[in-house]
Motif scaffolding. Structure first.
Motif, PDB file in Angstrom:
ATOM      1  N   LYS A 298      -3.625   6.073   7.142  1.00 56.62           N
ATOM      2  CA  LYS A 298      -4.905   6.685   6.791  1.00 56.62           C
ATOM      3  C   LYS A 298      -5.455   7.577   7.909  1.00 56.62           C
ATOM      4  O   LYS A 298      -5.867   8.703   7.655  1.00 56.62           O
ATOM      5  CB  LYS A 298      -5.907   5.585   6.446  1.00 56.62           C
ATOM      6  CG  LYS A 298      -7.288   6.039   6.151  1.00 56.62           C
ATOM      7  CD  LYS A 298      -8.083   4.893   5.542  1.00 56.62           C
ATOM      8  CE  LYS A 298      -9.157   4.389   6.416  1.00 56.62           C
ATOM      9  NZ  LYS A 298      -9.993   3.372   5.764  1.00 56.62           N
TER      10      LYS A 298
ATOM     11  N   GLU B 146      -0.061   6.777   2.358  1.00 56.19           N
ATOM     12  CA  GLU B 146      -1.281   7.409   2.863  1.00 56.19           C
ATOM     13  C   GLU B 146      -2.309   6.367   3.305  1.00 56.19           C
ATOM     14  O   GLU B 146      -3.074   6.611   4.236  1.00 56.19           O
ATOM     15  CB  GLU B 146      -1.889   8.340   1.798  1.00 56.19           C
ATOM     16  CG  GLU B 146      -1.056   9.563   1.509  1.00 56.19           C
ATOM     17  CD  GLU B 146       0.107   9.316   0.553  1.00 56.19           C
ATOM     18  OE1 GLU B 146       0.834  10.277   0.281  1.00 56.19           O
ATOM     19  OE2 GLU B 146       0.297   8.174   0.075  1.00 56.19           O
ATOM     20  N   ARG B 147      -2.332   5.202   2.667  1.00 55.09           N
ATOM     21  CA  ARG B 147      -3.265   4.145   3.064  1.00 55.09           C
ATOM     22  C   ARG B 147      -2.856   3.560   4.401  1.00 55.09           C
ATOM     23  O   ARG B 147      -3.677   3.328   5.284  1.00 55.09           O
ATOM     24  CB  ARG B 147      -3.320   3.046   1.987  1.00 55.09           C
ATOM     25  CG  ARG B 147      -4.087   1.788   2.399  1.00 55.09           C
ATOM     26  CD  ARG B 147      -5.540   2.123   2.726  1.00 55.09           C
ATOM     27  NE  ARG B 147      -6.266   0.969   3.192  1.00 55.09           N
ATOM     28  CZ  ARG B 147      -6.470   0.666   4.486  1.00 55.09           C
ATOM     29  NH1 ARG B 147      -5.984   1.426   5.443  1.00 55.09           N
ATOM     30  NH2 ARG B 147      -7.175  -0.393   4.821  1.00 55.09           N
ATOM     31  N   THR B 148      -1.584   3.324   4.569  1.00 56.88           N
ATOM     32  CA  THR B 148      -1.098   2.747   5.816  1.00 56.88           C
ATOM     33  C   THR B 148      -1.318   3.702   6.984  1.00 56.88           C
ATOM     34  O   THR B 148      -1.678   3.288   8.078  1.00 56.88           O
ATOM     35  CB  THR B 148       0.396   2.390   5.693  1.00 56.88           C
ATOM     36  OG1 THR B 148       0.542   1.483   4.596  1.00 56.88           O
ATOM     37  CG2 THR B 148       0.926   1.754   6.947  1.00 56.88           C
TER      38      THR B 148
ATOM     39  N   VAL C 233      -1.641  -4.723   3.400  1.00 58.43           N
ATOM     40  CA  VAL C 233      -2.301  -3.718   4.245  1.00 58.43           C
ATOM     41  C   VAL C 233      -2.478  -4.213   5.683  1.00 58.43           C
ATOM     42  O   VAL C 233      -2.076  -3.511   6.625  1.00 58.43           O
ATOM     43  CB  VAL C 233      -3.640  -3.240   3.635  1.00 58.43           C
ATOM     44  CG1 VAL C 233      -4.417  -2.382   4.618  1.00 58.43           C
ATOM     45  CG2 VAL C 233      -3.385  -2.475   2.347  1.00 58.43           C
TER      46      VAL C 233
ATOM     47  N   PRO D 152       0.813  -1.214   0.000  1.00 55.74           N
ATOM     48  CA  PRO D 152       0.000   0.000   0.000  1.00 55.74           C
ATOM     49  C   PRO D 152       0.845   1.263   0.000  1.00 55.74           C
ATOM     50  O   PRO D 152       1.965   1.284   0.507  1.00 55.74           O
ATOM     51  CB  PRO D 152      -0.809  -0.105   1.291  1.00 55.74           C
ATOM     52  CG  PRO D 152       0.018  -0.967   2.181  1.00 55.74           C
ATOM     53  CD  PRO D 152       0.749  -1.920   1.272  1.00 55.74           C
ATOM     54  N   TYR D 153       0.285   2.283  -0.591  1.00 59.93           N
ATOM     55  CA  TYR D 153       0.947   3.579  -0.546  1.00 59.93           C
ATOM     56  C   TYR D 153       0.874   4.110   0.889  1.00 59.93           C
ATOM     57  O   TYR D 153       0.037   3.697   1.693  1.00 59.93           O
ATOM     58  CB  TYR D 153       0.332   4.555  -1.560  1.00 59.93           C
ATOM     59  CG  TYR D 153      -1.160   4.711  -1.462  1.00 59.93           C
ATOM     60  CD1 TYR D 153      -1.723   5.789  -0.799  1.00 59.93           C
ATOM     61  CD2 TYR D 153      -2.023   3.781  -2.039  1.00 59.93           C
ATOM     62  CE1 TYR D 153      -3.087   5.948  -0.693  1.00 59.93           C
ATOM     63  CE2 TYR D 153      -3.395   3.923  -1.946  1.00 59.93           C
ATOM     64  CZ  TYR D 153      -3.918   5.003  -1.273  1.00 59.93           C
ATOM     65  OH  TYR D 153      -5.274   5.140  -1.171  1.00 59.93           O
TER      66      TYR D 153
ATOM     67  N   GLU E  85      -6.780  -0.950  -2.950  1.00 60.19           N
ATOM     68  CA  GLU E  85      -6.807  -2.264  -2.293  1.00 60.19           C
ATOM     69  C   GLU E  85      -8.025  -3.081  -2.739  1.00 60.19           C
ATOM     70  O   GLU E  85      -7.916  -4.271  -3.037  1.00 60.19           O
ATOM     71  CB  GLU E  85      -6.826  -2.066  -0.781  1.00 60.19           C
ATOM     72  CG  GLU E  85      -6.840  -3.331   0.019  1.00 60.19           C
ATOM     73  CD  GLU E  85      -6.927  -3.068   1.508  1.00 60.19           C
ATOM     74  OE1 GLU E  85      -6.913  -4.057   2.242  1.00 60.19           O
ATOM     75  OE2 GLU E  85      -7.017  -1.905   1.943  1.00 60.19           O
TER      76      GLU E  85
ATOM     77  N   ASP F 214     -10.760   8.372  -0.910  1.00 63.94           N
ATOM     78  CA  ASP F 214     -11.051   6.941  -0.891  1.00 63.94           C
ATOM     79  C   ASP F 214      -9.731   6.185  -0.771  1.00 63.94           C
ATOM     80  O   ASP F 214      -9.109   5.837  -1.764  1.00 63.94           O
ATOM     81  CB  ASP F 214     -11.807   6.531  -2.160  1.00 63.94           C
ATOM     82  CG  ASP F 214     -12.248   5.082  -2.134  1.00 63.94           C
ATOM     83  OD1 ASP F 214     -11.921   4.373  -1.149  1.00 63.94           O
ATOM     84  OD2 ASP F 214     -12.900   4.650  -3.085  1.00 63.94           O
ATOM     85  N   PHE F 215      -9.328   5.936   0.449  1.00 63.44           N
ATOM     86  CA  PHE F 215      -8.048   5.274   0.705  1.00 63.44           C
ATOM     87  C   PHE F 215      -8.073   3.784   0.359  1.00 63.44           C
ATOM     88  O   PHE F 215      -7.043   3.154   0.238  1.00 63.44           O
ATOM     89  CB  PHE F 215      -7.654   5.436   2.177  1.00 63.44           C
ATOM     90  CG  PHE F 215      -7.252   6.828   2.541  1.00 63.44           C
ATOM     91  CD1 PHE F 215      -5.955   7.264   2.330  1.00 63.44           C
ATOM     92  CD2 PHE F 215      -8.166   7.706   3.097  1.00 63.44           C
ATOM     93  CE1 PHE F 215      -5.568   8.551   2.664  1.00 63.44           C
ATOM     94  CE2 PHE F 215      -7.792   8.995   3.436  1.00 63.44           C
ATOM     95  CZ  PHE F 215      -6.487   9.420   3.222  1.00 63.44           C
ATOM     96  N   ASP F 216      -9.267   3.232   0.244  1.00 67.73           N
ATOM     97  CA  ASP F 216      -9.391   1.795   0.039  1.00 67.73           C
ATOM     98  C   ASP F 216      -9.557   1.392  -1.422  1.00 67.73           C
ATOM     99  O   ASP F 216      -9.591   0.205  -1.741  1.00 67.73           O
ATOM    100  CB  ASP F 216     -10.585   1.272   0.839  1.00 67.73           C
ATOM    101  CG  ASP F 216     -10.447   1.584   2.319  1.00 67.73           C
ATOM    102  OD1 ASP F 216      -9.325   1.462   2.847  1.00 67.73           O
ATOM    103  OD2 ASP F 216     -11.458   1.953   2.948  1.00 67.73           O
TER     104      ASP F 216
END
Length: 109
Positions: free
Chosen positions: A23, A19-21, A59, A16-17, A41, A36-38
């Motif tokens: 979040k 920002e997702r990790t 993730v 994951p990028y 994924e 939309d962080f998801d």
């Protein structure tokens, strides 16, 4: 078919990028409400399912690491994995291969 003809197993890893990790942190410092962080994924999981691919979604493991106060990315604004992040990914790949091959595999498999 080409992969099977070489007696090889394709495994796709979703890293994951940043920002997702992180979040929750990014949501706390931005005024954006439509993030939309998801998305990536969810698409990854759908593609893996549709194409019946062997996939590893990093993730959950990254979130576990971050919740344990461990850093998996280079700092401060670099999205590349640090040494520990690479070890975490390698560990998950090893677990996956152990499950497929029962620990009996080598570079020749």
């Amino acid at each position: 078919e080409d992969i099977k003809s070489h007696n090889t197993t394709l495994v796709v890893v979703f890293i994951p990028y940043k920002e997702r990790t992180y979040k929750n942190y990014f949501l706390s410092v931005t005024n954006e409400t439509n993030l939309d962080f998801d998305f990536a994924e969810e698409n990854f999981e759908k593609i893996c399912s549709d194409l019946k691919l062997n996939c590893i979604n990093m993730v959950p493991r990254f979130l576990d690491e971050v919740n344990s106060s461990k850093k998996v990315y280079l700092e401060p604004f670099d999205g590349h994995l640090n040494e520990y992040g690479n070890i975490v990914v390698a560990d998950e790949i090893k677990k996956f291969l152990d499950k497929i091959y029962g620990g009996n595999y080598s570079a020749e498999n």
